[in-house]
Design a protein around this motif. Structure first.
Motif, PDB file in Angstrom:
ATOM      1  N   MET A   2      25.300   2.513   4.788  1.00  0.00           N
ATOM      2  CA  MET A   2      24.642   3.656   4.190  1.00  0.00           C
ATOM      3  C   MET A   2      24.368   3.365   2.723  1.00  0.00           C
ATOM      4  SD  MET A   2      25.649   7.485   4.951  1.00  0.00           S
ATOM      5  CE  MET A   2      25.071   8.901   4.074  1.00  0.00           C
ATOM      6  N   ILE A   3      23.211   3.828   2.275  1.00  0.00           N
ATOM      7  CA  ILE A   3      22.928   3.817   0.844  1.00  0.00           C
ATOM      8  C   ILE A   3      22.923   5.267   0.401  1.00  0.00           C
ATOM      9  CG2 ILE A   3      21.253   3.231  -0.938  1.00  0.00           C
ATOM     10  CD1 ILE A   3      20.353   0.965   0.798  1.00  0.00           C
ATOM     11  N   PHE A   4      23.768   5.560  -0.570  1.00  0.00           N
ATOM     12  CA  PHE A   4      23.936   6.952  -0.991  1.00  0.00           C
ATOM     13  C   PHE A   4      22.970   7.294  -2.108  1.00  0.00           C
ATOM     14  CE2 PHE A   4      27.789   5.698   1.036  1.00  0.00           C
ATOM     15  CZ  PHE A   4      28.288   6.842   1.645  1.00  0.00           C
ATOM     16  N   GLN A   5      22.760   8.592  -2.235  1.00  0.00           N
ATOM     17  CA  GLN A   5      21.847   9.068  -3.274  1.00  0.00           C
ATOM     18  C   GLN A   5      22.336   8.665  -4.666  1.00  0.00           C
ATOM     19  OE1 GLN A   5      20.958  13.179  -2.797  1.00  0.00           O
ATOM     20  NE2 GLN A   5      19.382  13.194  -4.350  1.00  0.00           N
ATOM     21  N   SER A   6      23.659   8.697  -4.851  1.00  0.00           N
ATOM     22  CA  SER A   6      24.212   8.316  -6.159  1.00  0.00           C
ATOM     23  C   SER A   6      24.468   6.813  -6.224  1.00  0.00           C
ATOM     24  CB  SER A   6      25.515   9.052  -6.386  1.00  0.00           C
ATOM     25  OG  SER A   6      26.459   8.646  -5.419  1.00  0.00           O
ATOM     26  N   TYR A   7      24.008   6.068  -5.223  1.00  0.00           N
ATOM     27  CA  TYR A   7      24.256   4.631  -5.039  1.00  0.00           C
ATOM     28  C   TYR A   7      25.686   4.351  -4.611  1.00  0.00           C
ATOM     29  CZ  TYR A   7      20.291   4.776  -8.251  1.00  0.00           C
ATOM     30  OH  TYR A   7      19.138   5.095  -8.881  1.00  0.00           O
ATOM     31  N   ALA A   8      26.646   5.109  -5.208  1.00  0.00           N
ATOM     32  CA  ALA A   8      28.055   4.908  -4.852  1.00  0.00           C
ATOM     33  C   ALA A   8      28.502   3.463  -4.978  1.00  0.00           C
ATOM     34  CB  ALA A   8      28.347   5.445  -3.451  1.00  0.00           C
ATOM     35  N   VAL A   9      28.062   2.774  -6.023  1.00  0.00           N
ATOM     36  CA  VAL A   9      28.667   1.470  -6.307  1.00  0.00           C
ATOM     37  C   VAL A   9      29.913   1.743  -7.139  1.00  0.00           C
ATOM     38  CG1 VAL A   9      26.551   0.123  -6.166  1.00  0.00           C
ATOM     39  CG2 VAL A   9      27.227   1.065  -8.346  1.00  0.00           C
ATOM     40  N   TRP A  10      30.959   0.989  -6.871  1.00  0.00           N
ATOM     41  CA  TRP A  10      32.252   1.285  -7.480  1.00  0.00           C
ATOM     42  C   TRP A  10      32.304   0.747  -8.905  1.00  0.00           C
ATOM     43  CZ3 TRP A  10      32.671  -0.932  -2.288  1.00  0.00           C
ATOM     44  CH2 TRP A  10      32.732   0.066  -1.319  1.00  0.00           C
ATOM     45  N   PRO A  11      32.545   1.630  -9.859  1.00  0.00           N
ATOM     46  CA  PRO A  11      32.446   1.231 -11.265  1.00  0.00           C
ATOM     47  C   PRO A  11      33.535   0.270 -11.715  1.00  0.00           C
ATOM     48  CG  PRO A  11      33.255   3.481 -11.088  1.00  0.00           C
ATOM     49  CD  PRO A  11      32.840   3.062  -9.711  1.00  0.00           C
ATOM     50  N   HIS A  12      34.655   0.247 -10.995  1.00  0.00           N
ATOM     51  CA  HIS A  12      35.753  -0.608 -11.445  1.00  0.00           C
ATOM     52  C   HIS A  12      35.700  -1.989 -10.824  1.00  0.00           C
ATOM     53  CE1 HIS A  12      36.924   1.204  -7.721  1.00  0.00           C
ATOM     54  NE2 HIS A  12      37.938   0.380  -7.598  1.00  0.00           N
ATOM     55  N   MET A  13      34.622  -2.284 -10.086  1.00  0.00           N
ATOM     56  CA  MET A  13      34.517  -3.607  -9.475  1.00  0.00           C
ATOM     57  C   MET A  13      33.255  -4.289  -9.982  1.00  0.00           C
ATOM     58  SD  MET A  13      35.250  -2.981  -5.495  1.00  0.00           S
ATOM     59  CE  MET A  13      36.578  -1.957  -4.916  1.00  0.00           C
ATOM     60  N   THR A  14      33.302  -5.606 -10.045  1.00  0.00           N
ATOM     61  CA  THR A  14      32.086  -6.337 -10.398  1.00  0.00           C
ATOM     62  C   THR A  14      31.107  -6.228  -9.232  1.00  0.00           C
ATOM     63  OG1 THR A  14      32.920  -8.359  -9.434  1.00  0.00           O
ATOM     64  CG2 THR A  14      33.356  -8.026 -11.782  1.00  0.00           C
ATOM     65  N   VAL A  15      29.874  -6.635  -9.507  1.00  0.00           N
ATOM     66  CA  VAL A  15      28.853  -6.598  -8.463  1.00  0.00           C
ATOM     67  C   VAL A  15      29.315  -7.420  -7.261  1.00  0.00           C
ATOM     68  CG1 VAL A  15      26.517  -7.327  -7.902  1.00  0.00           C
ATOM     69  CG2 VAL A  15      26.989  -6.190 -10.070  1.00  0.00           C
ATOM     70  N   TYR A  16      29.868  -8.588  -7.552  1.00  0.00           N
ATOM     71  CA  TYR A  16      30.339  -9.445  -6.471  1.00  0.00           C
ATOM     72  C   TYR A  16      31.366  -8.718  -5.612  1.00  0.00           C
ATOM     73  CZ  TYR A  16      32.198 -13.453  -3.972  1.00  0.00           C
ATOM     74  OH  TYR A  16      32.584 -14.310  -2.972  1.00  0.00           O
ATOM     75  N   ASP A  17      32.346  -8.096  -6.280  1.00  0.00           N
ATOM     76  CA  ASP A  17      33.409  -7.419  -5.535  1.00  0.00           C
ATOM     77  C   ASP A  17      32.878  -6.217  -4.761  1.00  0.00           C
ATOM     78  OD1 ASP A  17      35.329  -9.178  -6.305  1.00  0.00           O
ATOM     79  OD2 ASP A  17      35.866  -8.063  -8.108  1.00  0.00           O
ATOM     80  N   ASN A  18      31.889  -5.542  -5.332  1.00  0.00           N
ATOM     81  CA  ASN A  18      31.264  -4.431  -4.625  1.00  0.00           C
ATOM     82  C   ASN A  18      30.664  -4.904  -3.313  1.00  0.00           C
ATOM     83  OD1 ASN A  18      30.683  -1.512  -5.622  1.00  0.00           O
ATOM     84  ND2 ASN A  18      30.904  -2.711  -7.502  1.00  0.00           N
ATOM     85  N   ILE A  19      29.916  -6.003  -3.386  1.00  0.00           N
ATOM     86  CA  ILE A  19      29.232  -6.476  -2.174  1.00  0.00           C
ATOM     87  C   ILE A  19      30.236  -7.086  -1.196  1.00  0.00           C
ATOM     88  CG2 ILE A  19      27.390  -7.978  -1.307  1.00  0.00           C
ATOM     89  CD1 ILE A  19      26.137  -7.847  -4.102  1.00  0.00           C
ATOM     90  N   ALA A  20      31.269  -7.726  -1.765  1.00  0.00           N
ATOM     91  CA  ALA A  20      32.231  -8.418  -0.900  1.00  0.00           C
ATOM     92  C   ALA A  20      33.225  -7.463  -0.242  1.00  0.00           C
ATOM     93  CB  ALA A  20      32.987  -9.470  -1.711  1.00  0.00           C
ATOM     94  N   TYR A  21      33.316  -6.248  -0.770  1.00  0.00           N
ATOM     95  CA  TYR A  21      34.334  -5.298  -0.298  1.00  0.00           C
ATOM     96  C   TYR A  21      34.398  -5.163   1.226  1.00  0.00           C
ATOM     97  CZ  TYR A  21      36.913  -0.810  -0.220  1.00  0.00           C
ATOM     98  OH  TYR A  21      37.812   0.198   0.009  1.00  0.00           O
ATOM     99  N   PRO A  22      33.259  -4.876   1.899  1.00  0.00           N
ATOM    100  CA  PRO A  22      33.346  -4.721   3.353  1.00  0.00           C
ATOM    101  C   PRO A  22      33.781  -6.006   4.053  1.00  0.00           C
ATOM    102  CG  PRO A  22      31.077  -4.365   2.572  1.00  0.00           C
ATOM    103  CD  PRO A  22      31.924  -4.586   1.373  1.00  0.00           C
ATOM    104  N   LEU A  23      33.376  -7.142   3.500  1.00  0.00           N
ATOM    105  CA  LEU A  23      33.730  -8.414   4.138  1.00  0.00           C
ATOM    106  C   LEU A  23      35.209  -8.732   3.949  1.00  0.00           C
ATOM    107  CD1 LEU A  23      30.635 -10.532   3.048  1.00  0.00           C
ATOM    108  CD2 LEU A  23      30.942  -9.137   5.091  1.00  0.00           C
ATOM    109  N   LYS A  24      35.721  -8.388   2.747  1.00  0.00           N
ATOM    110  CA  LYS A  24      37.148  -8.625   2.499  1.00  0.00           C
ATOM    111  C   LYS A  24      37.990  -7.784   3.450  1.00  0.00           C
ATOM    112  CE  LYS A  24      36.943  -9.935  -2.368  1.00  0.00           C
ATOM    113  NZ  LYS A  24      36.999  -9.386  -3.735  1.00  0.00           N
TER     114      LYS A  24
END
Ligand SMILES: Nc1ncnc2c1ncn2[C@@H]1O[C@H](COP(=O)(O)OP(=O)(O)O)[C@@H](O)[C@H]1O
Ligand SMILES: [Mg+2]
Lengths: 349, 368
Positions: free
Chosen positions: B81-103
């Protein structure tokens, strides 16, 4: 007109700010000065702003191997005769107590012997700047263990109030349940209670639980208002955390526990750091509850308090004790501040 | 059976409350780009939250590949899902944001790295992997959200107004971008928007929603040219369809739509459909580009009425003329032939290509 007005405003703000800074720093500076002063400097008036690093005495040879010592010798006028003696141990004690100069008595006698051939003259000695600090730990024999106790009780208090407080804060922020508002108000009321008021009933309870005179017991007491404060601060932070951030975590494969640990908690971290600072300061600075709830295992604040309250002569030792008390608090505060400031590429919450 | 099936889906937030989603039925084929279009509050978000599992359903069923997903947790559904607020986690780097589901799937480190880099490449944010969201623009954060959504290779891709927080220009570029990524990944997507031009330009099929119900499902051309209800005709198209109150009158072999200020001879193709409405009131709708004008008097086939131009809004490629016909004080006419017409000009209006629509007053359905 606008510019002039804002210049005036700037001036007023600057004055108010300077006043506030002075209000806070002057007593602190005074205490720092005192903690580095020796007993003789303490009796001087007006007091010097910066304690000197050395001590000068005027020595006149006397009969019977004795020497007369003068302090504050100004061109032969207004000097004060302090002591006349020929005993090495007396001299040594006098120099330590009065001048914070730690020097061997025999060495002093040897030095002063010069006056017998050269006539009366001045001698200058280096002051031991940390004499008061050493002395504080010497005359207050339990200061060392008290410092350790203070650190332990602060850590316990942070741990208890943070873990329980933030969980409660999360529940208040995220779940709708009956009496949520009442609990919210109740938390504030708990916070308003003076801890000393709960100290007596707590003492009874702790004795029953076998936790009287332990740091864990004391931490329980300190945690009561701080659990309330922590949950109050964190709940408003949790409310501010966009729910979509947690939902994204659910969609992308996490369960509730993982989401709380990896998303919610880290994002509430600045708030938790701030409230841990409050918890720390409560535990670190309290004296009155510690007085009630401890016996042998006193905390540093209590020890300093007792030192200030009971020593009429050695206020400079108590000041040194206070500085010892302040430093960890300052260090802790600055570390937390810096850590919050540097987190997440400078994100503001 | 279709790839995604929504059957009689219902949602109430409170037991006695209104049906926010009312008996929704929809089939989506693999690889389709579906857009939910409707005004704010019509239940679009509620619907895709039910599909993602973030909201419980009150009734009905949702299946993917023939398998019901309504009793599964969000993380078990294979949707992203892509949320209206984007919901990218501010305390993680871009890499960690994208890697989160895979981790969370406990994949090997090198595979995570490879897939994160591939996803970042698809959205052109390879250079930003070490940054924190606070150090990025809205458009870049959006790309992070997209990368995170595609990295899991989902069965279904849900997007809730993902472009609404971007500035106008970026919004248009991101449309193309999202559509490109959709095609490249071969994913099946549901995209929610209240912006009809966004819907028109992106969708394979549009699902027009209103008050918790589906008004029409169709390709962009279908919903525009062949609107099923009055709401669809009104909601889709800028400027929207012009509506007139009309009563249907039969005179000999002919059928007329009579309203205040016009007397329109209905084309023969609609006679059969309108037969039941003779003597009744209906809504007549004509899209702005199907009202033709002529400065000379021009009665005859398609003639509507005479009118005077009040305002003119030049758009460069065309102009919008504003006039009054009967009780409708704000009739808009899209013209490329008379782009610099002066206000006050008297013209004859007629319906082009028989493109007139009639709607039942009660059901609001199109009469055809
Ligand atoms: N959590 C909720 N509780 C109660 N009502 C809700 C909730 N979420 C949405 N609604 C209501 O449901 C209706 C549809 O909302 P929503 O699905 O967000 O619409 P849209 O996304 O199309 O703008 C609105 O009237 C809204 O007030
Ligand atoms: Mg919405």
């Amino acid at each position: 007109m606008m510019d002039r007005l804002s210049a005036v405003q700037k001036c007023v703000f600057a004055i108010i700010l300077a006043g506030m800074v002075m209000l806070v720093t002057i007593p602190l500076l005074f205490f720092i000065t005192v903690s580095f002063s020796n007993a003789t400097e303490m009796t001087q008036f007006p007091k010097r702003m910066f304690p000197s690093g050395e001590v000068t005495v005027y020595v006149e040879p006397e009969e019977g191997g004795k020497y007369e010592l003068f302090y504050d010798y100004k061109d032969g006028n207004g000097y004060t005769s302090i002591i006349t003696t020929n005993s090495a141990s007396k001299l040594e004690k006098h120099f330590a107590r009065q001048y914070a100069v730690t020097i061997d008595g025999d060495e002093l006698l040897e030095e002063f012997a010069k006056t017998r051939t050269e006539g009366a003259r001045e001698f200058t000695f280096k002051k031991d700047m940390f004499y008061n600090f050493r002395q504080f730990f010497k005359i207050v024999p339990n200061a060392g263990p008290a410092l350790k106790n203070s650190i332990i009780v602060s850590l316990y208090t942070i741990l208890i109030s943070l873990s329980l407080g933030s969980l409660a804060g999360y529940a208040i922020a995220r779940y709708k349940f009956k009496g949520r508002e009442q609990i919210n108000v109740g938390l504030l009321i708990v916070r308003m209670f003076p801890t000393v008021g709960i100290s007596i009933p707590m003492a009874v309870m702790l004795i029953k639980m076998g936790l009287y005179d332990t740091m864990l017991g004391l931490a329980f007491l300190y945690s009561i208002p701080n659990i309330a404060l922590t949950s109050w601060i964190t709940s408003s932070i949790f409310i501010g955390i966009n729910k979509e951030l947690e939902e994204a975590s659910f969609v992308f494969g996490a369960n509730s526990v993982q989401t709380f640990m990896k998303i919610t908690l880290p994002m509430a971290f600045p708030a938790m750091a701030a409230s841990s600072m409050y918890s720390f300061l409560t535990a670190w600075n309290d004296t009155i509850s510690a007085l009630i709830l401890t016996n042998e295992n006193q905390t540093l604040a209590l020890v300093v308090y007792k030192a200030i309250g009971t020593t009429s002569s050695g206020i400079q030792y108590a000041a040194a004790g206070s500085i010892v008390l302040i430093i960890p608090a300052l260090v802790f505060t600055f570390i937390i501040r810096k850590y919050i400031g540097q987190m997440w590429g400078g994100v503001e919450l | 059976m279709s790839y995604l099936e929504i059957k009689n889906l219902q949602k109430k937030y409170t037991a006695n409350g209104p049906l926010i989603v009312n008996d929704m039925n929809l089939s989506i084929e693999k690889g389709e780009f579906i857009v939910f279009l409707g005004p704010s509050g019509c239940g679009k978000t509620t619907t895709i939250r039910m599909i993602s599992g973030l909201e419980e359903i009150t009734g009905g069923d949702i299946t993917i590949d023939g398998e019901s997903i309504v009793n599964k947790l969000p993380r078990e559904r294979g949707v992203s899902m892509i949320f209206q607020s984007y919901a990218v986690w501010p305390h993680m780097t871009v890499y960690d944001n994208i890697a989160y589901p895979l981790k969370l799937q406990k994949l090997p480190k090198d595979e995570i790295k490879r897939r994160v880099e591939k996803a970042a490449e698809a959205t052109e944010i390879q250079g930003l992997l070490k940054r924190y969201p606070a150090q990025m623009s809205g458009g870049q954060r959006q790309r992070v959200a997209v990368s995170r959504a595609i990295v899991v290779e989902p069965r279904l891709f849900l997007m809730d107004e993902p472009l609404s927080n971007l500035d106008a220009k970026l919004r248009v570029t991101m449309r193309t971008e999202l559509k490109r990524i959709h095609t490249q990944q071969g994913s099946t997507s549901i995209f929610v928007t209240h912006d009809q031009s966004e819907a028109m330009s992106m969708a394979d099929r549009i699902v027009v929603m209103y008050k918790g119900k589906i008004e029409q499902i169709g390709t962009p051309m279908e919903v525009y040219q062949d609107s099923a209800t009055r709401f669809v005709a009104e909601f889709i198209g800028t400027p929207p369809t012009n509506f007139f109150d009309a009563s249907i009158i039969k005179e000999g072999k002919e059928i007329y739509a009579k309203g205040e200020g016009f007397y329109y001879k209905v084309p023969a193709s609609l006679h059969q459909a309108l037969a039941d409405y003779v003597g009744k009131e209906v809504d007549m709708g004509i899209r702005p580009e199907y009202i033709g004008i002529s400065p000379q008097k021009k009665e005859g086939e398609g003639y509507l009425c005479d009118a005077e131009i009040d305002f003119i809004e030049p758009q460069g490629s065309h102009s919008i003329l504003i006039t009054r016909i009967g009780t409708n004080q704000n009739v808009k006419i899209h013209t490329v032939d008379y782009m610099d017409m002066k206000p006050g000009t008297k013209v004859s209006c007629y319906v082009k290509n028989e493109m007139v629509m009639f709607f039942d007053r009660e059901t609001t359905k199109r009469i055809k």
